[in-house]
Each structure stands twice: as structure tokens, then as C-alpha cells.
Design an enzyme around this catalytic site. Sequence first.
Site, PDB file in Angstrom:
ATOM      1  CB  SER A 255      -6.610  77.843  61.015  1.00  9.28           C
ATOM      2  OG  SER A 255      -6.125  77.093  62.377  1.00  9.28           O
ATOM      3  CE  LYS A 256      -7.470  73.645  53.821  1.00 12.23           C
ATOM      4  NZ  LYS A 256      -6.574  74.267  53.731  1.00 12.23           N
ATOM      5  NE  ARG A 257      -4.441  75.407  64.826  1.00 14.25           N
ATOM      6  CZ  ARG A 257      -4.692  76.329  65.725  1.00 14.25           C
ATOM      7  NH1 ARG A 257      -5.115  76.258  66.763  1.00 14.25           N
ATOM      8  NH2 ARG A 257      -5.159  77.520  65.129  1.00 14.25           N
ATOM      9  CG  HIS A 258     -10.237  76.551  64.589  1.00 17.65           C
ATOM     10  ND1 HIS A 258      -9.753  77.024  64.023  1.00 17.65           N
ATOM     11  CD2 HIS A 258     -10.165  76.512  65.656  1.00 17.65           C
ATOM     12  CE1 HIS A 258      -9.307  77.664  65.327  1.00 17.65           C
ATOM     13  NE2 HIS A 258      -9.199  77.288  65.745  1.00 17.65           N
ATOM     14  N   GLY A 259     -11.580  73.105  61.209  1.00 14.24           N
ATOM     15  CA  GLY A 259     -12.344  72.273  60.286  1.00 14.24           C
ATOM     16  C   GLY A 259     -12.614  72.479  59.339  1.00 14.24           C
TER      17      GLY A 259
END
Length: 503
Positions: A255-259
Site C-alpha cells: 500500500s501507499k505506506r510502502h512508497g
Amino acid sequence: MPPSPRVRFAPSPTGHLHIGGARTAIYNWAFARHQGGTFVLRIEDTDPERSTRENTDAIIRAMEWLGLDFDEGPGVGGPYGPYFQTQRTQTYVEALDRLKRAGAAYPCFCTPEVLEAKRTTARERGGFAGYDRTCRTLDPDEAHQRIARGEPHVWRLKVPLDRGDIVFNDAVRGEVVFQSSQVDDLVLVRTDSTPTYNFAVTIDDATMRISHVIRGDDHLSNTPKQILIYEALGEPIPTFAHLSMIWGPDGKRLSKRHGATSVEAYREQGYLPEALVNYLALLGWSLDGETTIFSREVLKEHFSLERVSRNPAIFDVEKLDWINGTYLREMSPSDFAQHMMPWLQDAGLTTIDDYATRPDWYHTLAPRVAERVKRLCDAPALVEFLFRDTIELEPSSVSKALLSGDARSALRAAQAALTSLEVWRSQEIETCLRGLAERLAVKPKIVFQAVRVAVTGSVVSLPLFESLELLGQDRTAERIRAALEALDSDRNPADAASEPYAR
Ligand code: GLU
């Protein structure tokens, strides 16, 4: 000979093309190309609030950029169109009519409040969690009258009560069993006459003659519902292949948390489409368990669902960087220079006219940069010193390389030696500076680093001798002069940590 396969990629245009979606598209594309089949793009734009034309265009652009050409779909057409779900209303109406005529669908008048109450009771009892089929046994005349009076209703699938477990052979996961207790009279058409996701997808896959449904396993629980619809329609059931999710390094769904998660974001960072396709193909598939770098052609030639893994794949940006760097280094100098140009232009460093005036200079520069970057977006910072009239001296680099007495006198000597050099080529420059170090009885590194910082601003740069060659003799001399002047002045560039020293 079995008929050639027909597969589809069916994104919902509620956002740009996600890395996971791109992998699904790549596998469908490679499967179709390997088998001489047909690759269909279908836009599932039934969510009116979140589906936009702009997202659809972005998805198509991303697919084009990745080189995933489709045989049927928006802009291309084809015999089973239209390829936007919002334009297929008539197909869904006809399919529902077919089910009504076959006695396989019934209207349900239960309100959301009633349904919620039923669910609560079912949960408390711990029995069958689905709809309790109240309206299934309504008298058809009464149902008819209630519809005629305009009473809100949905249409549900009349699942045969003796249906039993739903078992199918998934091309990736093997045998998958859904127990009959999970089989529900699912909603096909909502109160506002719009089809549900499961109904629309099944009707589309059936009418588009899709033979293999290759998609993410977030849809696995939808598959038994879709199988029931195929059965009610008497349509052949396609082969399903559910791909495991892509996880971030922390074992959670990517997800966006991972970049960055959209293909576009990777494009904007200077990843090459070939490298991204190569890397994404490896997230769950392998050529032979060993080979890491392969072209689209090789992927097409060898792709099979048998080699798709059931295990979740971990997204590893370092591996992607490594693959991208490999592709960058394999480019010819002129190819790399042309790829690099937009990045240098966007950074305001140069113009296409400059490239046209001195292509050889850029082609000499290209491999030096290619050896050192993993993404094209890293190129401007590396070559900036060649283009700017003034450069900034990094205070920490000044401290490391220019503050000792040896370094300063070495720099002064280097200026004299370089100014009188007759042939300005990297090899001659190297010989000159090594000879100088020997004469001064200092380590060559002291000379090299001093010159490097004076000329590029930093201890980290392109290879020194080639940098000097590319910069030119006069500009090299001028930069060394300015650095010496700064060092001799009251203002010590190494103190200017909060304010980079510019000259
Ligand atoms: N439109 C669905 C999605 O974007 C895919 C449906 C399918 O592949 O069956 O998740």
C-alpha cells in the site's frame, strides 16, 4: 486443438494503474501472447462516484508505456464491445431476463433494515449467515403486483437448494472448495437497476467468451458466486487463476505506506518500462528459478500459469533498482543520452538544442552516468556540476578534502599542472595528477579528492578524470581558482553548514 484462449484485464478506473494491477495485466498479456490468444481490456466503471475518464486514460497510458498491447478494448474496438461496463446496460438487462425466464432469479423486497435484523439473528444463532430466502417463496402474482406498484426490490439468484459445495480447479492454487453453507442467493441487480459487481463481471466474461480469468486472489471469494451465475445461465465456466497478493517488506499488503504504488509514479522516477515489466513478472512467476533479467519477448515465449507461485510475493524496491540499473547500463550511449535528456531538461540544466550541437559530448557522458544511477531521476544531481556556471561546495566535503595544509597546496599545484597540460583527455589528466602526487610525496587520493571537491562540489561524483575532460580545461582551472580563493578568504566554506557555499 482447443480454441485459442481469450483473457481480459478488467480494472476499475477508481485510481491510476497500481503495481498489483499491472502485474495482473502483465500475466494476462503474456498468457495470451504465449498461446496466440486474445487479450481484452475491459473498463469496470460501474462505481459512478470514483470512476473517472481521467483514470481510464491514465490506465491505458500506463499499459501502453509498459508495452502491454491489447487486442480488444477502448479505442481498439472488437467484436464483443462495448468495453466499458457503463455502456453494457442492455447486456445485463437481457441476461437478467434470461435468468427470469429460466426461473433462476427472483425479486426480493426485503428492506436494508429487515436484512440487517435477519443478519443479526443469524449471527446470534450461529447458523447460515446469508439471506434467509424469505422472498424466494413469494407467490409470483403477488411479486408481480408489488413490482407493478413500484415497490423497491432487488433481483436475487435462485441458487438450487441441493447445490452442495462449490469446487473448482484453480490454475494457480489447485482445488478450491467453498462449502455449501456459504452459498447465498446473491443480489444480481440492485434497487436502482444497476448490476452488482459479480453479476456484471460474469455476464461480461460470458458474453466476451473469456476462457481464462486471471486476477488477484482478493477476488477468490467472489468466484463461487460467479460460478453459480454461469451455471444458472448454462454458460461454460472459464478456468480461474488467482494470483497471490503482493506484500510490502513488512508482510502486509502493498500500500501507499510502502512508497510509490502506481506505475505512473515509477515512470516519473525514471524506471524503464522494460525493467518494470521484468521485475513485476518476477513477483510470482519465474523463468527457470534462476534467471533475473529477461526481455518481454522471453516472457511471451515462456510464460505459463504452471510456473506461477501460490505464495505471496514481496515487493523489494532494491531488487527493482538493481534490475533497472542493469537495463540502464545495457543501453547504447546515444539511447541512454536520449532517455536522460528529458530529466536534464526538466531540471533546467540543458536544452535539446545543446544536445543537437554536441551529441558526442553527451554520448561520452552517457555511460559514465549509466554506471552510477539506478533511476534516471538520479542523473541531474550527478551531472549538474557540468552545466551550472556556479556550483555549491558541500561544507562536509570541504572539511573532508580541502582543509588540511597538504590538500590546499596539492590543489594549488594541481591548478598549475592542469593549466599547462597539452592534451585534455581523461588519460592524460590522470597521468598528470598521479605524477603530481608523486612529486609532492602525498597520497594520490589527497590530490584527487581536493580537485574533485573544487570542481564538482562534492567528494561523491562521476569519475574524476572523465569529469574534468567533460568539463573542459578552462572551466576546470576557473573552478580550482575560485575554490582556492574561497579557502584563502576569511570565510571558510566548511563552516557554512547551514548555508551551502556558492561561488
Ligand atoms: N474490476 C475488478 C478490480 O479492479 C476486477 C474484476 C475481475 O478481475 O474479475 O478489482
